[in-house]
Design a protein around this motif. Structure first.
Motif, PDB file in Angstrom:
ATOM      1  N   ILE A   1      30.052  41.563  34.952  1.00  0.00           N
ATOM      2  CA  ILE A   1      31.312  42.093  34.424  1.00  0.00           C
ATOM      3  C   ILE A   1      31.166  43.568  34.061  1.00  0.00           C
TER       4      ILE A   1
ATOM      5  N   ASP B   1      43.535  42.187  27.668  1.00  0.00           N
ATOM      6  CA  ASP B   1      43.616  43.646  27.513  1.00  0.00           C
ATOM      7  C   ASP B   1      43.407  44.397  28.820  1.00  0.00           C
TER       8      ASP B   1
ATOM      9  N   ILE C   1      28.460  36.800  34.618  1.00  0.00           N
ATOM     10  CA  ILE C   1      29.118  35.509  34.429  1.00  0.00           C
ATOM     11  C   ILE C   1      28.159  34.328  34.633  1.00  0.00           C
TER      12      ILE C   1
ATOM     13  N   SER D   1      41.702  37.842  30.817  1.00  0.00           N
ATOM     14  CA  SER D   1      41.620  38.765  29.681  1.00  0.00           C
ATOM     15  C   SER D   1      43.018  39.208  29.290  1.00  0.00           C
TER      16      SER D   1
ATOM     17  N   HIS E   1      37.422  35.593  40.277  1.00  0.00           N
ATOM     18  CA  HIS E   1      37.998  36.708  41.037  1.00  0.00           C
ATOM     19  C   HIS E   1      37.039  37.884  40.989  1.00  0.00           C
TER      20      HIS E   1
ATOM     21  N   SER F   1      36.730  41.010  40.424  1.00  0.00           N
ATOM     22  CA  SER F   1      37.746  41.942  39.936  1.00  0.00           C
ATOM     23  C   SER F   1      37.274  43.381  39.917  1.00  0.00           C
TER      24      SER F   1
ATOM     25  N   ASN G   1      38.054  36.786  23.978  1.00  0.00           N
ATOM     26  CA  ASN G   1      38.118  37.614  25.185  1.00  0.00           C
ATOM     27  C   ASN G   1      37.936  36.716  26.408  1.00  0.00           C
TER      28      ASN G   1
HETATM   29  C1  LIG Z   1      36.954  41.171  32.843  1.00  0.00           C
HETATM   30  C2  LIG Z   1      36.550  39.880  33.406  1.00  0.00           C
HETATM   31  C3  LIG Z   1      35.886  38.931  32.627  1.00  0.00           C
HETATM   32  C4  LIG Z   1      35.491  39.196  31.204  1.00  0.00           C
HETATM   33  O1  LIG Z   1      36.587  39.305  30.380  1.00  0.00           O
HETATM   34  P1  LIG Z   1      36.428  40.051  28.952  1.00  0.00           P
HETATM   35  O2  LIG Z   1      37.810  39.988  28.403  1.00  0.00           O
HETATM   36  O3  LIG Z   1      35.935  41.404  29.250  1.00  0.00           O
HETATM   37  O4  LIG Z   1      35.458  39.254  28.181  1.00  0.00           O
HETATM   38  C5  LIG Z   1      35.540  37.734  33.208  1.00  0.00           C
HETATM   39  N1  LIG Z   1      35.847  37.474  34.494  1.00  0.00           N
HETATM   40  C6  LIG Z   1      36.485  38.366  35.278  1.00  0.00           C
HETATM   41  C7  LIG Z   1      36.787  38.003  36.684  1.00  0.00           C
HETATM   42  C8  LIG Z   1      36.863  39.596  34.760  1.00  0.00           C
HETATM   43  O5  LIG Z   1      37.488  40.475  35.541  1.00  0.00           O
END
Ligand SMILES: *Cc1c(COP(=O)(O)O)cnc(C)c1O
Length: 463
Positions: free
Chosen positions: A180, A293, A186, A291, A226, A228, A147
């Motif tokens: 997250i 998904d 993070i 990611s 980012h 997000s 992931n």
């Molecule tokens: C969603 C996201 C993650 C984590 O990714 P997963 O696939 O949920 O482990 C890390 N960094 C950012 C900026 C994200 O948007």
């Protein structure tokens, strides 16, 4: 004393015996498909309903068949009418039928790591990796892990520590220390694999000079995350990847890693502020993590793209083995990349006028089924991409409306769970994330909820 033989038959006596019900051909077949335990449990449940006088003995077999799941999992297929396109609690991106077919192919013995021509070990998942490389020509190398978080952890592991002259610091802006979801952060993820954070700037502002002043002897890489799932607006400033690229440390240029989050491979016209892998690499990022998904619309996985030499270092790192994706993920990712557009991508491309037309048809189907007594409306709504990306972006959408009391029986029904949202005193069934092929399930769900409300004695036409 009354003569017991004159009493109406005791329903407990006439409940069909378990073995007799199980012998019905339909249940023998079901037991082969689902396993005996699930079928037996369904029989017991139906027998109990018979004992409680809910159903007559003659209905036990049909009630058992009705109670059987479609597959040997307690998970239910759910219609996502929330208006949140990538909904983490609903498993993020729904897979395309091409990806589902690929899962079926990969499920058995498959040449995921064997070269059929030579009979030797092959590069694991090569066709999926080739598809990813083909989709992002700017990447010199690509790798896939479990992931997005795993992708970032692998980068932190492989680029810090003993092999790197003790360089263990990750330079990152304070405004990008993101949580997250579900309490995972993070910065803590990076620290958990031994990296040290070197925070720069303030919550709302950071300048290139802040980065320059922080880069030094211990810098392993500069990270740009980012934001997000949130947005900082007002008196803000951040530093572009383009400006960070090529930042010089005492030992030459420092790698710049961009965690773009959502997994867009190329810029999307409806999401102009959402970063993409190709744009980040063109702007000079050495590595991109994302990611699979979220907006890519594929299976859960973490994408790593960037300079060939760095990606190879990640791939060979011992920790990479602990983050390895399985054959099912590789197959679904490949089909997402080379197959027809994934559901998330299709939904993003759907215009409100199209949604309005579909909503009108659905209302016309539902009104007669609900006896014409229930108010079913069509309203314009504001949908969102979701925690997966594009915070603050409003996607104009359309919803069917029902009275609020439909919300619970609609969500909690066995036939077709539908999850909407309550707004303005109405239950909204937002159509943005409902694919045309899910519309029948939505209708089934609404009818089942209506029946449940009537059975519970709630007049279905009560405001
Ligand atoms: C969603 C996201 C993650 C984590 O990714 P997963 O696939 O949920 O482990 C890390 N960094 C950012 C900026 C994200 O948007």
């Amino acid at each position: 004393m009354r003569d017991p033989s004159q009493e109406p038959a005791d329903p407990r006596r006439s409940v069909p015996r378990t073995d007799d019900v199980l012998a019905a051909p339909a249940l023998v077949e079901a037991a082969e498909r689902l396993g005996g335990r699930l079928v037996k449990a369904a029989v017991r449940e139906a027998q109990q309903r018979c004992r409680d006088g809910e159903i007559p003995p003659s209905a036990v077999l049909d009630a058992t068949l009705d109670a059987l799941p479609a597959a040997a999992t307690a998970l239910h297929p759910v219609v996502n009418a929330t208006g949140v396109l990538v909904h983490t609690n609903l498993g993020r991106a729904p897979l395309s039928s091409a990806a589902v077919d690929a899962l079926g192919v990969a499920a058995g013995a498959t040449d995921v790591e064997l070269d059929l021509a030579t009979g030797r070990r092959g590069r694991r998942g090569r066709s999926a990796l080739d598809a990813l490389a083909g989709a992002v020509p700017e990447a010199g190398g690509v790798h896939v892990v479990n992931n997005g978080a795993a992708a970032l952890a692998l980068v932190a592991c492989a680029l810090t520590g003993a092999g790197h002259g003790g360089r263990d610091e990750v330079v990152v802006a304070r405004g990008e220390l993101v949580e997250i979801g579900d309490g995972f952060r993070i910065p803590e993820l990076l620290e958990s694999v031994g990296a040290r954070l070197r925070e720069v700037g303030t919550t709302n502002r950071v300048r290139l000079d802040d980065y320059r002043a922080a880069v030094g002897e211990r810098t392993a890489f500069v990270l740009k995350v980012h934001p997000s799932n949130f947005r900082v607006s007002g008196f803000t400033s951040s530093v572009d990847l383009r400006e960070l690229a090529g930042t010089e440390g005492p030992h030459g240029p420092v790698p710049v890693v961009a965690d773009i989050g959502s997994g867009l491979l190329a810029p999307h016209p409806r999401l102009p502020d959402e970063p993409s892998a190709s744009a980040a690499l063109r702007a000079g990022a050495d590595l991109v993590t994302a990611s699979g998904d979220k907006l890519l619309g594929g299976p859960q996985c973490g994408l790593l793209l960037g300079r060939a030499e760095l990606v190879e270092r990640l791939r060979r790192h011992p920790f990479a083995r602990a983050l390895r994706v399985d054959k099912l993920t590789l197959a679904a990712l490949e089909a997402t990349l080379v197959g027809p557009p994934a559901p998330v991508v299709r939904a993003l491309a759907t215009r409100p006028e199209e949604l309005r037309r579909r909503a009108g048809h659905l209302r016309d189907r539902l009104v007669p089924m609900l006896g014409g007594a229930v108010e079913v409306g069509v309203v314009d709504t504001e949908a969102a991409v979701g925690g997966g990306g594009a915070p603050g972006v409003v996607l104009p959408s359309v919803a069917l409306t029902l009275p609020v009391r439909y919300a619970v029986p609609l969500r909690d029904n066995r036939s077709a769970p539908v999850v909407g949202r309550v707004e303005r005193g109405l239950l909204l069934l937002d159509l943005l994330a409902v694919l045309p092929e899910d519309e029948d399930a939505l209708v089934v769900g609404v009818v089942a909820a209506d029946e449940a409300l009537r059975a519970a004695g709630t007049p279905a036409d009560e405001g």
